[in-house]
Design a protein around this motif. Structure first.
Motif, PDB file in Angstrom:
ATOM      1  N   LYS A  13       0.833  -1.203   0.000  1.00 36.48           N
ATOM      2  CA  LYS A  13       0.000   0.000   0.000  1.00 36.48           C
ATOM      3  C   LYS A  13       0.869   1.254   0.000  1.00 36.48           C
ATOM      4  CE  LYS A  13      -3.813  -2.333   2.355  1.00 36.48           C
ATOM      5  NZ  LYS A  13      -4.680  -2.394   3.565  1.00 36.48           N
ATOM      6  N   PHE A  14       1.995   1.204   0.694  1.00 28.93           N
ATOM      7  CA  PHE A  14       2.934   2.328   0.664  1.00 28.93           C
ATOM      8  C   PHE A  14       3.413   2.564  -0.771  1.00 28.93           C
ATOM      9  CE2 PHE A  14       4.517   1.331   5.262  1.00 28.93           C
ATOM     10  CZ  PHE A  14       3.375   1.913   5.786  1.00 28.93           C
ATOM     11  N   ARG A  15       3.769   1.494  -1.459  1.00 29.84           N
ATOM     12  CA  ARG A  15       4.271   1.623  -2.831  1.00 29.84           C
ATOM     13  C   ARG A  15       3.204   2.204  -3.752  1.00 29.84           C
ATOM     14  NH1 ARG A  15       6.485  -3.392  -1.123  1.00 29.84           N
ATOM     15  NH2 ARG A  15       8.772  -3.267  -0.954  1.00 29.84           N
ATOM     16  N   ARG A  16       1.965   1.795  -3.561  1.00 30.91           N
ATOM     17  CA  ARG A  16       0.889   2.332  -4.398  1.00 30.91           C
ATOM     18  C   ARG A  16       0.677   3.822  -4.120  1.00 30.91           C
ATOM     19  NH1 ARG A  16      -1.505  -2.885  -3.478  1.00 30.91           N
ATOM     20  NH2 ARG A  16      -2.852  -2.106  -1.821  1.00 30.91           N
ATOM     21  N   GLN A  17       0.840   4.225  -2.850  1.00 34.77           N
ATOM     22  CA  GLN A  17       0.688   5.643  -2.542  1.00 34.77           C
ATOM     23  C   GLN A  17       1.830   6.454  -3.144  1.00 34.77           C
ATOM     24  OE1 GLN A  17      -1.880   7.356  -1.118  1.00 34.77           O
ATOM     25  NE2 GLN A  17      -0.657   9.130  -1.749  1.00 34.77           N
ATOM     26  N   VAL A  18       3.038   5.897  -3.155  1.00 36.31           N
ATOM     27  CA  VAL A  18       4.157   6.581  -3.812  1.00 36.31           C
ATOM     28  C   VAL A  18       3.849   6.776  -5.294  1.00 36.31           C
ATOM     29  CG1 VAL A  18       6.562   6.345  -4.537  1.00 36.31           C
ATOM     30  CG2 VAL A  18       5.926   5.862  -2.173  1.00 36.31           C
ATOM     31  N   ARG A  20       0.914   7.105  -6.594  1.00 35.05           N
ATOM     32  CA  ARG A  20      -0.083   8.187  -6.671  1.00 35.05           C
ATOM     33  C   ARG A  20       0.586   9.539  -6.478  1.00 35.05           C
ATOM     34  NH1 ARG A  20      -3.475   4.149  -4.162  1.00 35.05           N
ATOM     35  NH2 ARG A  20      -2.838   4.812  -2.062  1.00 35.05           N
ATOM     36  N   ASP A  21       1.583   9.595  -5.598  1.00 35.79           N
ATOM     37  CA  ASP A  21       2.330  10.851  -5.414  1.00 35.79           C
ATOM     38  C   ASP A  21       2.981  11.282  -6.729  1.00 35.79           C
ATOM     39  OD1 ASP A  21       1.720  11.028  -2.732  1.00 35.79           O
ATOM     40  OD2 ASP A  21       3.663  10.315  -2.019  1.00 35.79           O
ATOM     41  N   GLU A  22       3.591  10.316  -7.409  1.00 39.45           N
ATOM     42  CA  GLU A  22       4.254  10.637  -8.677  1.00 39.45           C
ATOM     43  C   GLU A  22       3.262  11.216  -9.683  1.00 39.45           C
ATOM     44  OE1 GLU A  22       7.995   7.984  -9.585  1.00 39.45           O
ATOM     45  OE2 GLU A  22       6.225   6.687  -9.340  1.00 39.45           O
ATOM     46  N   GLU A  23       2.084  10.612  -9.730  1.00 41.69           N
ATOM     47  CA  GLU A  23       1.077  11.080 -10.680  1.00 41.69           C
ATOM     48  C   GLU A  23       0.526  12.440 -10.277  1.00 41.69           C
ATOM     49  OE1 GLU A  23      -3.205   9.581 -12.592  1.00 41.69           O
ATOM     50  OE2 GLU A  23      -2.067   8.288 -11.240  1.00 41.69           O
ATOM     51  N   ARG A  24       0.255  12.624  -8.988  1.00 48.34           N
ATOM     52  CA  ARG A  24      -0.344  13.885  -8.536  1.00 48.34           C
ATOM     53  C   ARG A  24       0.627  15.046  -8.644  1.00 48.34           C
ATOM     54  NH1 ARG A  24      -3.091  15.459  -2.620  1.00 48.34           N
ATOM     55  NH2 ARG A  24      -3.474  17.636  -3.177  1.00 48.34           N
ATOM     56  N   TRP A  25       1.897  14.802  -8.270  1.00 46.05           N
ATOM     57  CA  TRP A  25       2.858  15.892  -8.154  1.00 46.05           C
ATOM     58  C   TRP A  25       3.829  15.956  -9.333  1.00 46.05           C
ATOM     59  CZ3 TRP A  25       1.423  19.120  -4.469  1.00 46.05           C
ATOM     60  CH2 TRP A  25       0.685  18.619  -3.391  1.00 46.05           C
ATOM     61  N   CYS A  26       3.699  15.034 -10.274  1.00 46.96           N
ATOM     62  CA  CYS A  26       4.541  15.028 -11.475  1.00 46.96           C
ATOM     63  C   CYS A  26       6.028  15.035 -11.120  1.00 46.96           C
ATOM     64  CB  CYS A  26       4.210  16.233 -12.366  1.00 46.96           C
ATOM     65  SG  CYS A  26       2.504  16.256 -12.939  1.00 46.96           S
ATOM     66  N   VAL A  27       6.417  14.084 -10.255  1.00 49.17           N
ATOM     67  CA  VAL A  27       7.800  13.999  -9.808  1.00 49.17           C
ATOM     68  C   VAL A  27       8.149  12.537  -9.583  1.00 49.17           C
ATOM     69  CG1 VAL A  27       7.154  14.242  -7.366  1.00 49.17           C
ATOM     70  CG2 VAL A  27       9.461  14.872  -8.111  1.00 49.17           C
ATOM     71  N   GLU A  28       9.395  12.177  -9.841  1.00 49.77           N
ATOM     72  CA  GLU A  28       9.827  10.812  -9.568  1.00 49.77           C
ATOM     73  C   GLU A  28       9.964  10.598  -8.073  1.00 49.77           C
ATOM     74  OE1 GLU A  28      13.406   9.936 -11.705  1.00 49.77           O
ATOM     75  OE2 GLU A  28      12.276   9.300 -13.480  1.00 49.77           O
ATOM     76  N   SER A  29       9.505   9.469  -7.602  1.00 49.90           N
ATOM     77  CA  SER A  29       9.566   9.152  -6.179  1.00 49.90           C
ATOM     78  C   SER A  29       9.745   7.644  -6.022  1.00 49.90           C
ATOM     79  CB  SER A  29       8.289   9.599  -5.467  1.00 49.90           C
ATOM     80  OG  SER A  29       8.362   9.368  -4.076  1.00 49.90           O
ATOM     81  N   VAL A  30      10.393   7.251  -4.936  1.00 48.75           N
ATOM     82  CA  VAL A  30      10.662   5.846  -4.656  1.00 48.75           C
ATOM     83  C   VAL A  30      10.296   5.562  -3.206  1.00 48.75           C
ATOM     84  CG1 VAL A  30      12.410   4.024  -4.600  1.00 48.75           C
ATOM     85  CG2 VAL A  30      12.583   5.848  -6.299  1.00 48.75           C
ATOM     86  N   TYR A  31       9.610   4.455  -2.986  1.00 52.24           N
ATOM     87  CA  TYR A  31       9.325   4.034  -1.615  1.00 52.24           C
ATOM     88  C   TYR A  31      10.629   3.613  -0.944  1.00 52.24           C
ATOM     89  CZ  TYR A  31       8.087   0.952   2.242  1.00 52.24           C
ATOM     90  OH  TYR A  31       8.026   0.342   3.477  1.00 52.24           O
TER      91      TYR A  31
END
Length: 242
Positions: A13-18, A20-31
């Motif tokens: 679930k943490f990975r799925r939220q990351v 969603r963060d990438e999609e919402r904020w248009c930035v690369e992110s890694v759990y």
């Protein structure tokens, strides 16, 4: 389901939220995982979000994680935090867990970094994490004003205090705990010269000499953790020790 299996499910679930963060904020992110506790703990220490990826790409960061890289066990300040938690916070077999409110590492300049809206998105998962890793009477300690104020606004049960973040960026505030305790600090500082080496994940592989600033940080956490131990759980009544 075992504790380990339940935590692994939560990590998905943490990975799925990351994502969603990438999609919402248009930035690369890694759990960025932390070390999983062996079971429910007595203290939960909560920071804001993982440190920046720096110059690393998303793929490079993920490769390090796949090779075993974990949050909160890499810098001198990380090892100071664990040393203080083991020696000044936990007693008689008590345990602790260190985590972030948001779990995705991203560039510091990203508009999502430090954004309260992102913490709102992560808060339901943070509550699920607490439900799994925290004992019923566990005490929650936040690092830094941003997290402390956010959790206080949520009136989170068990949130007993907010303490200075261990980041070098907050180093100028490390002397506050010494005021009024100068003699006590001098005696303390004269007896502690290094963080000793150890074999566990929370211990450095080689002893780390302590500068004056880092001795002040250790003393600050000693004072704060001893204070937090004496606090009764109060809903919505959070003390700041920054």
């Amino acid at each position: 389901m075992t504790f380990e299996q339940a935590y692994a499910t939560l990590e998905e679930k943490f990975r799925r939220q990351v994502a969603r963060d990438e999609e919402r904020w248009c930035v690369e992110s890694v759990y960025l995982p932390t070390v999983v506790p062996s079971g429910p703990v007595d203290f939960v220490l909560v920071a804001m979000e993982p440190s920046s990826m720096g110059a690393r790409s998303k793929d490079e960061t993920q490769r390090l994680i796949d090779e075993g890289f974990r949050n909160f066990c890499n810098s001198t300040e990380d090892f100071i935090l664990h040393f203080c938690a083991r020696n000044y916070l936990c007693r008689n077999g008590e345990t602790y867990h260190v985590t972030d409110l948001a779990k995705g590492t991203m560039p510091t300049k990203a508009k999502a970094a430090g954004n309260p809206a992102k913490y709102e998105d992560w808060y339901p998962l943070f509550k699920k994490e607490l439900g799994l890793v925290a004992k019923p009477n566990a005490r929650i300690i936040s690092f830094g004003k941003a997290v402390g104020q956010f959790l206080a606004g949520k009136r989170l049960s068990g949130h007993v205090c907010t303490i200075l973040h261990y980041s070098p960026q907050a180093a100028s505030h490390r002397g506050r705990a010494i005021v009024g305790r100068e003699a006590e600090y001098r005696q303390f500082a004269s007896s502690l010269h290094e963080i000793p080496q150890g074999h566990g994940w929370s211990e450095p592989k080689e002893a780390i000499p302590l500068s004056e600033s880092r001795k002040q940080l250790v003393f600050t956490y000693k004072v704060c953790f001893e204070y937090c131990r004496n606090q009764e759980e109060e809903v919505g009544a959070t003390k700041s020790l920054e």
